[in-house]
Design an enzyme around this catalytic site. Structure first.
Site, PDB file in Angstrom:
ATOM      1  N   ASP A 130       7.388  -0.862   1.830  1.00 40.01           N
ATOM      2  CA  ASP A 130       8.143  -2.096   2.052  1.00 40.01           C
ATOM      3  C   ASP A 130       9.504  -1.710   2.606  1.00 40.01           C
ATOM      4  O   ASP A 130      10.096  -0.718   2.173  1.00 40.01           O
ATOM      5  CB  ASP A 130       8.331  -2.870   0.743  1.00 40.01           C
ATOM      6  CG  ASP A 130       7.052  -3.510   0.244  1.00 40.01           C
ATOM      7  OD1 ASP A 130       6.178  -3.836   1.057  1.00 40.01           O
ATOM      8  OD2 ASP A 130       6.937  -3.688  -0.986  1.00 40.01           O
ATOM      9  N   ASP A 144       2.769  -8.114   4.504  1.00 36.84           N
ATOM     10  CA  ASP A 144       3.086  -9.182   3.543  1.00 36.84           C
ATOM     11  C   ASP A 144       3.420 -10.484   4.264  1.00 36.84           C
ATOM     12  O   ASP A 144       2.956 -11.560   3.876  1.00 36.84           O
ATOM     13  CB  ASP A 144       4.277  -8.778   2.667  1.00 36.84           C
ATOM     14  CG  ASP A 144       4.007  -7.562   1.807  1.00 36.84           C
ATOM     15  OD1 ASP A 144       2.832  -7.298   1.485  1.00 36.84           O
ATOM     16  OD2 ASP A 144       4.984  -6.872   1.458  1.00 36.84           O
TER      17      ASP A 144
END
Length: 163
Positions: A130, A144
């Site tokens: 991330d 995501d």
């Protein structure tokens, strides 16, 4: 005497699903490759406003919940089921639903690849990369974002099919 004809259900648009999923998967993996290489050693890139790129390794589920308690592999197995169900669901028969299915499938596969191969603890025990940090929302990645946008489009496509 001719038999009454029944309208055929439109075919699933698996070509659209596959093309969108492949595009998301490539963009996701390229962006994660960039993040790992450009943001190592705590390097942060300020982009605009509160948006910055900041590297995190997520071993938990969405929004880093459950990090360290072994849920990652189970989420990976669930992701495989979601990819199959969404790709072959009724909404993949309409273009908007096929795009939504492709976004969800590509995003799920992108994060699944991270879990499968980005870790030292063995297959499916890796961490999701991330790096998109808004500073007021949990850090996320292209996969995501694709899953969230795909889910929204899937709801819209479902409502359109129902009416």
């Amino acid at each position: 005497m001719s038999e009454p004809t029944t309208p055929e259900a439109p075919h699933r648009r698996l070509g659209i699903v596959a093309a969108v999923a492949a595009t998301v998967l490539v963009l996701d993996q390229l962006s994660k490759w960039w993040a790992v290489n450009a943001l190592d050693n705590g390097h942060i890139v300020d982009v605009i406003g509160s948006l910055r790129f900041n590297l995190f390794f997520n071993t938990g589920v969405a929004f880093s919940l459950g990090s360290g308690n072994g849920l990652g592999p189970w989420i990976s197995v669930l992701a495989i089921g979601v990819v199959v169900a969404v790709s072959f669901g009724a909404t993949s028969r309409v273009p908007l639903g096929a795009v939504a299915s492709g976004l969800i499938s590509g995003g799920a596969l992108g994060n699944l690849l991270d879990r499968a191969f980005r870790g030292d603890a063995g297959f499916l025990h890796g961490a999701v990369i991330d790096f998109i940090d808004l500073q007021w929302w949990p850090v996320f990645n292209v996969a995501d974002a694709s899953i969230v946008v795909g889910a929204i489009l899937l709801v819209i496509a479902s409502f359109r099919m129902a009416s």
